[in-house]
Write an enzyme that holds these catalytic residues in place. Sequence first.
Site, PDB file in Angstrom:
ATOM      1  N   LYS A 207      -1.371  -8.023   6.663  1.00  0.00           N
ATOM      2  CA  LYS A 207      -2.558  -8.784   7.075  1.00  0.00           C
ATOM      3  C   LYS A 207      -2.864  -9.869   6.049  1.00  0.00           C
ATOM      4  CE  LYS A 207      -7.467  -8.321   7.937  1.00  0.00           C
ATOM      5  NZ  LYS A 207      -8.637  -7.480   8.121  1.00  0.00           N
ATOM      6  N   LYS A 520      -5.214  -0.833  -7.556  1.00  0.00           N
ATOM      7  CA  LYS A 520      -4.289  -1.975  -7.420  1.00  0.00           C
ATOM      8  C   LYS A 520      -4.372  -2.856  -8.659  1.00  0.00           C
ATOM      9  CE  LYS A 520      -4.796  -2.718  -2.412  1.00  0.00           C
ATOM     10  NZ  LYS A 520      -5.257  -3.659  -1.394  1.00  0.00           N
TER      11      LYS A 520
HETATM   12  O1  F6P Z   1      -4.727  -0.950   0.175  1.00  0.00           O
HETATM   13  C1  F6P Z   1      -5.264  -0.667   1.408  1.00  0.00           C
HETATM   14  C2  F6P Z   1      -4.938  -1.712   2.416  1.00  0.00           C
HETATM   15  O2  F6P Z   1      -5.696  -2.840   2.195  1.00  0.00           O
HETATM   16  C3  F6P Z   1      -5.128  -1.189   3.826  1.00  0.00           C
HETATM   17  O3  F6P Z   1      -6.433  -1.300   4.259  1.00  0.00           O
HETATM   18  C4  F6P Z   1      -4.161  -2.018   4.568  1.00  0.00           C
HETATM   19  O4  F6P Z   1      -3.858  -1.465   5.828  1.00  0.00           O
HETATM   20  C5  F6P Z   1      -2.981  -2.003   3.616  1.00  0.00           C
HETATM   21  O5  F6P Z   1      -3.567  -2.080   2.347  1.00  0.00           O
HETATM   22  C6  F6P Z   1      -1.986  -3.092   3.803  1.00  0.00           C
HETATM   23  O6  F6P Z   1      -2.577  -4.346   3.720  1.00  0.00           O
HETATM   24  P1  F6P Z   1      -1.844  -5.643   4.254  1.00  0.00           P
HETATM   25  O7  F6P Z   1      -1.604  -5.481   5.719  1.00  0.00           O
HETATM   26  O8  F6P Z   1      -2.774  -6.776   3.934  1.00  0.00           O
HETATM   27  O9  F6P Z   1      -0.537  -5.760   3.514  1.00  0.00           O
END
Ligand code: F6P
Length: 556
Positions: A207, A520
């Site tokens: 995302k 993170k």
């Molecule tokens: O670290 C948690 C998170 O932000 C989740 O909410 C999300 O699904 C996952 O990491 C992956 O995020 P992205 O799709 O932005 O790589």
Amino acid sequence: MHTVDATQTPAWSQLAELCQSFDPDLRNWFASNPDRVTAMTFTAGDLHVDLSKNLTTPAIMNALVDLASQMDLIGRRDAMFAGERVNRTENRSVLHTALRRPRGDQLMVGGADVVAEVHQVLDSVYEFARQVRSGKWVGATGRRIHTVVNIGIGGSDLGPAMVYEALKPYVQPGLTCRFVSNIDPSDLAEKTQDLDPETTLFIVASKTFTTLETLTNARLARQWLWDGLLAKGAIGDSESSRAGAVARHFVAVSTALDKVEAFGIDPANSFGFWDWVGGRYSVDSAVGTVLAVGIGPENFAHFLDGMHQIDQHFRSEPLHRNVPVLMGLLGVWYRNFLNYTSHAVLPYAQPLHRFAAYLQQLTMESNGKRVQADGRPVTCDTGEIYWGEPGTNGQHAFYQLLHQGTQVVPADFIAVARPTYPLKDGTVDVHELFLANFLAQTKALAFGKTEAEVRAEGTEEELVPHRTFPGNRPTTSIMAPALTPAVVGQLIALYEHITFVQGVIWGIDSFDQWGVELGKKLALEIAPALSGDQAALAAQDASTQALISYYRQARG
Ligand code: F6P
């Protein structure tokens, strides 16, 4: 904005009072009320949901429904469906339900018809899927794609991976999908070691397109592709050959298409979605591209229709017949009044073997919160700990605790009537043996076995306590005709809305996930210390320093 505190409502006080004199007795409740099962069995889409073996009475159900009303569940639900910014801490709409609205529906948010935008993206995902499935999409050397590797983590992995496993019989013969998520290099290494780069296509799903795991794996995959093609003499050792290979072997799914381009993936090979889709709610967005390729656009569309059916149920059924509402409220009763902390999900359907893992992110990232949406501390416990494994495997592992342990674990049992593989052992239909186990377990958990019954079997006296089952262990039984794409969609939407209902009662923001951020950030600070940066090492606490020293010695 000040929210109502559930613990201050009249319904909460009434539930607390009911809880004080609560003496669960499923045997007696079943014996004394022949209508209990009918009264507590509901239909939502294709799902047949029997709540009768839960530890509840009509008075408790009425009080729970009152609680939902007093917390304005209907208003909150309608606000979410309408695109209001119910994700307050990120100031975002929450519109995963728009992702499955039929073509031609309209939902105007911020001046744009989001349903039209959704279908525009779906059309391009479907077109891409058709090209891969038909062999029209070829790799850098002109060969068709046999393996699609989805690289993503969390919501960009768990949903697609779970659904892929659930719907494997629908996957086009000759095509295989794999899922790489972990930054442990063994994940990518093992999932690619037997693949031919000429016939492999990667979907990088993120995302944000900033996630360390996904971007690291995407770079590793790109290098693997280049090395493999170069070693075969399939591409030349030049920038343009490499770029050409990426164009034929990499596509991306993201809300950040600028970052996708910066990574080197052609924007023409990217599928977008929107900030109003939470990661854990995104399997029905372009994040499902890997599924559209694997099971085909038509089946993916059935999957979306299934989700939409449950959305309609959630939006239109009165609260006392609304399955996600009732299941969510039962979870509140168990969590906040009976103090049961965990919740098992036990699919009697092997293809749903990743369902519990999927639900862990959906429910626990959503509702594992200690402050209310307005920042005040919560005044009651939140979040159930979800876990589970398919039956009958779990029966031979942890069911001992479910039947006779000191903690009560409410459990959802899921089964389908028509097996995917109707195998026979001689004359015995194996699926019926399987279902007999599903029914036996829920029966044993509910009704147990009394000391008198154990004695009547001639059991030695000293073994009687060991062989007695207390019963009154709550379960919900969910059955469906078959594990179709629509049914899998319905199961997902059911739990999405259960999660929503609980978030409303607890007054929390179920759509943010700030709790994942600290780790993170610290990982990025610690990484240099592992590689020998003394200043970074000195900044760590004593335990972390000692562990890093161990690592540096042991790694050699
Ligand atoms: O670290 C948690 C998170 O932000 C989740 O909410 C999300 O699904 C996952 O990491 C992956 O995020 P992205 O799709 O932005 O790589």
